[in-house]
Design a protein around this motif. Structure first.
Motif, PDB file in Angstrom:
ATOM      1  N   VAL A 135       3.031  -3.809   8.670  1.00  0.00           N
ATOM      2  CA  VAL A 135       3.647  -3.660   7.350  1.00  0.00           C
ATOM      3  C   VAL A 135       2.713  -4.246   6.295  1.00  0.00           C
ATOM      4  N   ARG A 136       2.303  -3.426   5.353  1.00  0.00           N
ATOM      5  CA  ARG A 136       1.391  -3.811   4.278  1.00  0.00           C
ATOM      6  C   ARG A 136       0.102  -4.433   4.822  1.00  0.00           C
ATOM      7  N   GLY A 137      -0.590  -3.676   5.658  1.00  0.00           N
ATOM      8  CA  GLY A 137      -1.870  -4.165   6.141  1.00  0.00           C
ATOM      9  C   GLY A 137      -2.244  -3.621   7.505  1.00  0.00           C
ATOM     10  N   ALA A 138      -3.123  -4.358   8.179  1.00  0.00           N
ATOM     11  CA  ALA A 138      -3.614  -3.923   9.486  1.00  0.00           C
ATOM     12  C   ALA A 138      -4.066  -5.131  10.294  1.00  0.00           C
ATOM     13  N   GLU A 139      -4.122  -4.946  11.610  1.00  0.00           N
ATOM     14  CA  GLU A 139      -4.677  -5.947  12.519  1.00  0.00           C
ATOM     15  C   GLU A 139      -5.881  -5.356  13.234  1.00  0.00           C
ATOM     16  N   PHE A 140      -6.983  -6.087  13.202  1.00  0.00           N
ATOM     17  CA  PHE A 140      -8.190  -5.719  13.926  1.00  0.00           C
ATOM     18  C   PHE A 140      -8.384  -6.730  15.057  1.00  0.00           C
ATOM     19  N   THR A 141      -8.812  -6.273  16.230  1.00  0.00           N
ATOM     20  CA  THR A 141      -9.042  -7.195  17.339  1.00  0.00           C
ATOM     21  C   THR A 141     -10.414  -6.958  17.953  1.00  0.00           C
ATOM     22  N   VAL A 142     -11.043  -8.066  18.363  1.00  0.00           N
ATOM     23  CA  VAL A 142     -12.317  -8.003  19.087  1.00  0.00           C
ATOM     24  C   VAL A 142     -12.187  -8.904  20.309  1.00  0.00           C
ATOM     25  N   PRO A 143     -12.795  -8.535  21.435  1.00  0.00           N
ATOM     26  CA  PRO A 143     -12.663  -9.342  22.652  1.00  0.00           C
ATOM     27  C   PRO A 143     -13.412 -10.665  22.541  1.00  0.00           C
ATOM     28  N   LEU A 144     -12.825 -11.727  23.087  1.00  0.00           N
ATOM     29  CA  LEU A 144     -13.489 -13.029  23.071  1.00  0.00           C
ATOM     30  C   LEU A 144     -14.797 -12.993  23.851  1.00  0.00           C
ATOM     31  N   ASP A 145     -14.867 -12.150  24.876  1.00  0.00           N
ATOM     32  CA  ASP A 145     -16.093 -12.052  25.674  1.00  0.00           C
ATOM     33  C   ASP A 145     -17.267 -11.512  24.868  1.00  0.00           C
ATOM     34  N   TRP A 146     -16.990 -10.858  23.751  1.00  0.00           N
ATOM     35  CA  TRP A 146     -18.044 -10.279  22.912  1.00  0.00           C
ATOM     36  C   TRP A 146     -18.728 -11.339  22.055  1.00  0.00           C
ATOM     37  N   ILE A 147     -18.064 -12.468  21.834  1.00  0.00           N
ATOM     38  CA  ILE A 147     -18.542 -13.477  20.891  1.00  0.00           C
ATOM     39  C   ILE A 147     -19.600 -14.369  21.521  1.00  0.00           C
ATOM     40  N   ASN A 148     -20.664 -14.633  20.776  1.00  0.00           N
ATOM     41  CA  ASN A 148     -21.682 -15.609  21.157  1.00  0.00           C
ATOM     42  C   ASN A 148     -21.289 -16.940  20.524  1.00  0.00           C
ATOM     43  N   TYR A 149     -20.819 -17.879  21.332  1.00  0.00           N
ATOM     44  CA  TYR A 149     -20.275 -19.124  20.797  1.00  0.00           C
ATOM     45  C   TYR A 149     -21.341 -20.052  20.232  1.00  0.00           C
ATOM     46  N   GLY A 150     -22.594 -19.762  20.479  1.00  0.00           N
ATOM     47  CA  GLY A 150     -23.660 -20.574  19.922  1.00  0.00           C
ATOM     48  C   GLY A 150     -24.163 -20.071  18.584  1.00  0.00           C
ATOM     49  N   ALA A 151     -23.605 -18.960  18.113  1.00  0.00           N
ATOM     50  CA  ALA A 151     -24.079 -18.344  16.870  1.00  0.00           C
ATOM     51  C   ALA A 151     -23.098 -18.593  15.727  1.00  0.00           C
ATOM     52  N   ASP A 152     -23.585 -18.420  14.504  1.00  0.00           N
ATOM     53  CA  ASP A 152     -22.725 -18.523  13.324  1.00  0.00           C
ATOM     54  C   ASP A 152     -21.752 -17.353  13.288  1.00  0.00           C
ATOM     55  N   PHE A 153     -20.659 -17.562  12.548  1.00  0.00           N
ATOM     56  CA  PHE A 153     -19.614 -16.537  12.483  1.00  0.00           C
ATOM     57  C   PHE A 153     -18.942 -16.624  11.115  1.00  0.00           C
ATOM     58  N   ASN A 154     -18.747 -15.486  10.492  1.00  0.00           N
ATOM     59  CA  ASN A 154     -17.993 -15.449   9.248  1.00  0.00           C
ATOM     60  C   ASN A 154     -17.350 -14.074   9.118  1.00  0.00           C
ATOM     61  N   PHE A 155     -16.376 -13.962   8.230  1.00  0.00           N
ATOM     62  CA  PHE A 155     -15.680 -12.686   8.076  1.00  0.00           C
ATOM     63  C   PHE A 155     -15.140 -12.563   6.663  1.00  0.00           C
ATOM     64  N   ASP A 156     -14.865 -11.332   6.288  1.00  0.00           N
ATOM     65  CA  ASP A 156     -14.281 -11.025   4.991  1.00  0.00           C
ATOM     66  C   ASP A 156     -13.574  -9.684   5.125  1.00  0.00           C
ATOM     67  N   ALA A 157     -12.770  -9.335   4.150  1.00  0.00           N
ATOM     68  CA  ALA A 157     -12.065  -8.053   4.174  1.00  0.00           C
ATOM     69  C   ALA A 157     -12.200  -7.383   2.815  1.00  0.00           C
ATOM     70  N   TYR A 158     -12.191  -6.058   2.827  1.00  0.00           N
ATOM     71  CA  TYR A 158     -12.400  -5.265   1.622  1.00  0.00           C
ATOM     72  C   TYR A 158     -11.524  -4.017   1.664  1.00  0.00           C
ATOM     73  N   THR A 159     -11.249  -3.473   0.508  1.00  0.00           N
ATOM     74  CA  THR A 159     -10.796  -2.092   0.401  1.00  0.00           C
ATOM     75  C   THR A 159     -11.926  -1.330  -0.275  1.00  0.00           C
ATOM     76  N   ILE A 160     -12.271  -0.186   0.293  1.00  0.00           N
ATOM     77  CA  ILE A 160     -13.464   0.527  -0.153  1.00  0.00           C
ATOM     78  C   ILE A 160     -13.224   2.030  -0.189  1.00  0.00           C
ATOM     79  N   GLN A 161     -14.143   2.708  -0.844  1.00  0.00           N
ATOM     80  CA  GLN A 161     -14.266   4.161  -0.741  1.00  0.00           C
ATOM     81  C   GLN A 161     -15.581   4.424  -0.020  1.00  0.00           C
ATOM     82  N   ALA A 162     -15.537   5.242   1.025  1.00  0.00           N
ATOM     83  CA  ALA A 162     -16.731   5.453   1.839  1.00  0.00           C
ATOM     84  C   ALA A 162     -16.799   6.886   2.334  1.00  0.00           C
TER      85      ALA A 162
END
Length: 203
Positions: A135-162
């Motif tokens: 409701v009013r949005g979305a959920e995105f999921t990524v597997p924990l096994d995909w993440i490199n725990y020794g690396a930096d991590f950041n995120f953001d969200a946008y609405t775009i035209q593409a």
């Protein structure tokens, strides 16, 4: 495998150092309301969690929904993790829930989507990445096994035209950004984010 005990144990080792490198809670983004935008384009919040099946969940909330309209408008989750990953879901519900995923080279001096230049190619290793409407949005999921725990991590969200040309993404317009109006966020480690999510929440 349940990752929670592992992450908490790792936090006991690297937590104090990682905590010194951030100034804000990395688990969520509270975005400013922009009434100049239509409700489905106005991002209000991005929150993170870990699912029972060991996925990192990003919940992006908007002020409203789009039942139909432009097929070129998308809700986009940007992940900065060794590379730039863009996860897209059409704002138009009639387009369904098919997730589109692209990757590009991460330029350390240029993290903002609206300033990124160059091409984003379709990401081919995305079988366990998912997206669904809420409701009013979305959920995105990524597997924990995909993440490199020794690396930096950041995120953001946008609405775009593409638009898409073959396997290449072209961003034509940015309507809204969750971190809009804020100073550049410091990047933090993936283990810091995961341990913050696993730590007990204050009541």
């Amino acid at each position: 495998m349940n990752w929670t005990p592992v992450l908490i144990s790792l936090f006991m080792i690297v937590g104090p150092v990682a905590a010194m490198q951030i100034e804000a809670d990395p688990r969520s983004i509270a975005s400013f309301m922009d009434k100049s935008l239509t409700p489905e384009l106005d991002i209000l919040q991005v929150a993170t969690d870990i699912s029972a099946d060991n996925h990192l969940v990003f919940q992006v909330k908007t002020r409203g929904e789009q039942i139909n309209g432009k097929n070129s408008d998308y809700l986009l989750l940007q992940i900065l993790h060794e590379k730039t990953y863009l996860l897209l879901l059409p704002l138009n519900k009639e387009e369904g829930d098919k997730i589109l995923i692209y990757e590009g080279t991460l330029q350390p001096e240029n993290h903002k989507l609206s300033k990124i230049t160059g091409e984003f190619k379709e990401y081919n290793l995305s079988a366990d990445f998912t997206a669904k409407r809420i409701v009013r949005g979305a959920e995105f999921t990524v597997p924990l096994d995909w993440i490199n725990y020794g690396a930096d991590f950041n995120f953001d969200a946008y609405t775009i035209q593409a638009s898409m040309q073959g396997n290449t993404l072209q961003i034509n317009k940015v309507y809204d950004q969750a971190r809009k109006g804020r100073k550049e966020e410091k990047r933090f480690s993936a283990i810091t984010l995961l341990n913050k999510i696993c730590s007990p929440k204050k009541r």
